[in-house]
Design an enzyme around this catalytic site. Structure first.
Site, mmCIF file in Angstrom:
data_model
loop_
_atom_site.group_PDB
_atom_site.id
_atom_site.type_symbol
_atom_site.label_atom_id
_atom_site.label_comp_id
_atom_site.label_asym_id
_atom_site.label_seq_id
_atom_site.Cartn_x
_atom_site.Cartn_y
_atom_site.Cartn_z
ATOM 1 N N ASN A 167 -10.084 -0.100 0.121
ATOM 2 C CA ASN A 167 -8.778 -0.183 0.298
ATOM 3 C C ASN A 167 -8.278 -0.810 -0.980
ATOM 4 O O ASN A 167 -8.235 -2.012 -1.445
ATOM 5 C CB ASN A 167 -7.937 -0.840 1.361
ATOM 6 N N HIS A 179 -3.464 6.767 2.826
ATOM 7 C CA HIS A 179 -3.826 5.621 2.210
ATOM 8 C C HIS A 179 -5.253 5.247 2.765
ATOM 9 O O HIS A 179 -5.528 5.449 3.968
ATOM 10 C CB HIS A 179 -2.630 4.643 2.623
ATOM 11 N N CYS A 216 0.655 -1.249 0.011
ATOM 12 C CA CYS A 216 -0.118 0.082 0.104
ATOM 13 C C CYS A 216 0.985 1.192 -0.067
ATOM 14 O O CYS A 216 0.200 2.415 -0.474
ATOM 15 C CB CYS A 216 -0.971 -0.045 1.095
HETATM 16 O O1 UT7 Z 1 -3.614 -1.451 3.251
HETATM 17 C C1 UT7 Z 1 -3.197 -2.466 4.471
HETATM 18 C C2 UT7 Z 1 -3.011 -1.491 5.592
HETATM 19 N N1 UT7 Z 1 -4.562 -2.490 6.210
HETATM 20 C C3 UT7 Z 1 -5.072 -1.846 7.213
HETATM 21 O O2 UT7 Z 1 -4.912 -0.478 7.749
HETATM 22 C C4 UT7 Z 1 -5.851 -2.616 7.995
HETATM 23 C C5 UT7 Z 1 -6.057 -2.217 9.737
HETATM 24 N N2 UT7 Z 1 -6.968 -3.005 10.420
HETATM 25 C C6 UT7 Z 1 -8.197 -2.702 10.357
HETATM 26 O O3 UT7 Z 1 -8.977 -1.711 9.622
HETATM 27 C C7 UT7 Z 1 -9.182 -3.420 11.217
HETATM 28 O O4 UT7 Z 1 -8.401 -3.905 12.269
HETATM 29 C C8 UT7 Z 1 -10.291 -4.194 10.726
HETATM 30 C C9 UT7 Z 1 -11.258 -3.552 10.142
HETATM 31 C C10 UT7 Z 1 -9.422 -5.150 9.817
HETATM 32 C C11 UT7 Z 1 -10.974 -4.940 11.783
HETATM 33 O O5 UT7 Z 1 -11.592 -4.204 12.799
HETATM 34 P P1 UT7 Z 1 -11.513 -4.426 14.112
HETATM 35 O O6 UT7 Z 1 -12.148 -3.373 14.911
HETATM 36 O O7 UT7 Z 1 -9.945 -4.639 14.692
HETATM 37 O O8 UT7 Z 1 -12.191 -5.638 14.577
HETATM 38 P P2 UT7 Z 1 -11.555 -7.040 14.965
HETATM 39 O O9 UT7 Z 1 -10.640 -7.903 14.212
HETATM 40 O O10 UT7 Z 1 -11.043 -7.121 16.818
HETATM 41 O O11 UT7 Z 1 -12.858 -7.969 15.220
HETATM 42 C C12 UT7 Z 1 -13.815 -7.789 16.042
HETATM 43 C C13 UT7 Z 1 -15.089 -8.654 15.875
HETATM 44 C C14 UT7 Z 1 -14.527 -10.064 15.924
HETATM 45 O O12 UT7 Z 1 -15.752 -11.008 16.538
HETATM 46 P P3 UT7 Z 1 -15.498 -11.298 17.934
HETATM 47 O O13 UT7 Z 1 -14.294 -12.233 18.078
HETATM 48 O O14 UT7 Z 1 -15.407 -10.159 18.909
HETATM 49 O O15 UT7 Z 1 -16.869 -12.107 18.089
HETATM 50 C C15 UT7 Z 1 -14.670 -10.480 14.282
HETATM 51 O O16 UT7 Z 1 -14.707 -11.780 14.061
HETATM 52 O O17 UT7 Z 1 -15.677 -8.405 14.713
HETATM 53 C C16 UT7 Z 1 -15.661 -9.738 13.680
HETATM 54 N N3 UT7 Z 1 -15.721 -9.375 12.448
HETATM 55 C C17 UT7 Z 1 -16.692 -9.243 11.820
HETATM 56 N N4 UT7 Z 1 -18.154 -9.024 12.003
HETATM 57 C C18 UT7 Z 1 -18.855 -8.800 10.955
HETATM 58 C C19 UT7 Z 1 -14.612 -9.257 11.834
HETATM 59 N N5 UT7 Z 1 -14.953 -9.004 10.427
HETATM 60 C C20 UT7 Z 1 -16.205 -9.044 10.365
HETATM 61 C C21 UT7 Z 1 -16.991 -8.561 9.267
HETATM 62 N N6 UT7 Z 1 -18.552 -8.485 9.853
HETATM 63 N N7 UT7 Z 1 -16.669 -8.257 8.164
#
Ligand code: UT7
Length: 325
Positions: free
Chosen positions: A282, A252, A112
């Site tokens: 993204n 980004h 990225c």
């Molecule tokens: O270009 C490269 C750079 N990439 C980035 O900058 C990405 C950086 N990371 C992020 O943007 C965030 O970490 C994400 C958007 C990927 C994830 O958000 P988060 O707030 O960190 O969520 P999480 O991974 O902590 O997940 C929270 C909950 C989990 O469920 P439990 O374990 O709390 O029951 C996940 O399983 O959300 C769940 N989850 C979803 N639920 C519904 C993860 N993805 C989804 C989804 N829909 N699409």
């Protein structure tokens, strides 16, 4: 040493729009989750065109805006993690498609941050007097390496391309480019390529699924917020400027929460950040040049304006740039 400045921009995205509710048909997710956790509402997905097609379209629009002839282009750099082929490079395919046969051509991969890395190379080559101009493109078909069964990643990515034409100039232009990498964190964002193969054994197989993106979202989020805040602050300190001197910051486009974090931490109003991730998701190396082109087309950047772009992503890599338009 010579200056280089961006003289035109262009972008191209596929027509096919997938909104959050369509993704909820593929995986267990919801518009509410995706919107509140990322800010993304739509992404463009390329069903038929490959990375070089989008890159060439963006390049042609950019060159039309520059008003230069293709035979004048001296260098083409494409930043991508989703090339059409291992070889030829996407840049060579673009060279053929747009007919820029006098240009040197190569790809670079810094995920990225790739567009900032590519601009750094082009700017350095022009500054050193090696080339007079360059076409710099960020292009991706991330849908090729997206796991459409993994809700934690498939909601994030999209396809597209953005291009800039830069040339040697007696005026100010690219003021400062910085790039870096933290390879010790490489495991946080991976898309695998072919593994080694013993020609005397038929063991092992590699499938498309093995290339699908795997990401530790929380670790990348931590890295992204640190880089966003640190890079902008470093530029402010080094050039003794504040957000009041800056017309626009083009980050980004990964997650609205990352941008909001930087806005709050640095006390920079959100209006100073250009955000279009709600429309495209993204798009990795394409996200900054697509956003830059949009801002230019909307008349948000005028000659003499100072702008900053900041990239971060797989590698983990990062890069920032300060430009006088
Ligand atoms: O270009 C490269 C750079 N990439 C980035 O900058 C990405 C950086 N990371 C992020 O943007 C965030 O970490 C994400 C958007 C990927 C994830 O958000 P988060 O707030 O960190 O969520 P999480 O991974 O902590 O997940 C929270 C909950 C989990 O469920 P439990 O374990 O709390 O029951 C996940 O399983 O959300 C769940 N989850 C979803 N639920 C519904 C993860 N993805 C989804 C989804 N829909 N699409």
């Amino acid at each position: 040493m010579f200056n280089s400045r961006i003289v035109s921009t262009g972008s191209a995205v596929p027509d096919f729009i997938i909104d959050n509710s369509m993704l909820a048909e593929l995986v267990d997710t919801s518009d509410e989750w995706i919107t509140t956790r990322t800010g993304i509402r739509n992404r463009r997905i390329s069903r038929y065109k490959n990375t070089s097609d989008l890159a060439s379209e963006a390049a042609e629009k950019c060159l039309k805006n520059a008003g230069i002839k293709v035979e004048e282009i001296e260098m083409i750099i494409v930043a991508t993690v989703t090339p059409d082929t291992f070889t030829p490079s996407t840049a060579c395919i673009v060279q053929q498609k747009i007919g820029a046969f006098k240009a040197s051509a190569m790809d670079i991969n810094a995920a990225c941050s790739g567009f900032i890395y590519a601009l750094d190379i082009a700017d350095s080559m022009i500054s050193a007097g090696r080339f007079k101009n360059a076409l710099v493109i960020g292009a991706e078909c991330l849908s090729k390496i997206t796991d459409w069964k993994d809700r934690s990643t498939c909601v994030l990515f999209g396809d597209g391309a953005g291009a800039v034409f830069i040339e040697k100039s007696s005026e100010s232009g690219i003021i400062k480019v910085s790039t870096g990498a933290e390879g010790d964190k490489s495991g946080y964002l991976i898309s695998k390529a072919l593994p080694p193969r013993d020609p005397f054994q038929n063991k092992g197989s590699f499938s498309n699924e093995d290339s699908y993106i795997k990401m530790n979202g929380q670790e990348v989020f931590r890295f992204a917020t640190r880089i966003m805040v640190g890079s902008i602050k470093k530029l402010f300190d080094e050039y003794k400027i504040s957000h009041k001197d800056i017309k626009l910051i083009i980050p980004h486009q990964a997650n609205l929460r990352i941008i909001e974090f930087a806005s709050k931490k640095l006390a920079i109003p959100m209006e100073k950040f250009y955000v279009n991730l709600q429309d495209y998701g993204n798009t990795s190396s394409a996200s900054i040049p697509i956003a830059l082109n949009e801002a230019v087309e909307k008349g948000m950047i005028e000659k003499g304006d100072l702008i900053i772009a900041v990239g971060f992503g797989g590698g983990l890599t990062y890069g920032s740039i300060l430009i006088e338009w």
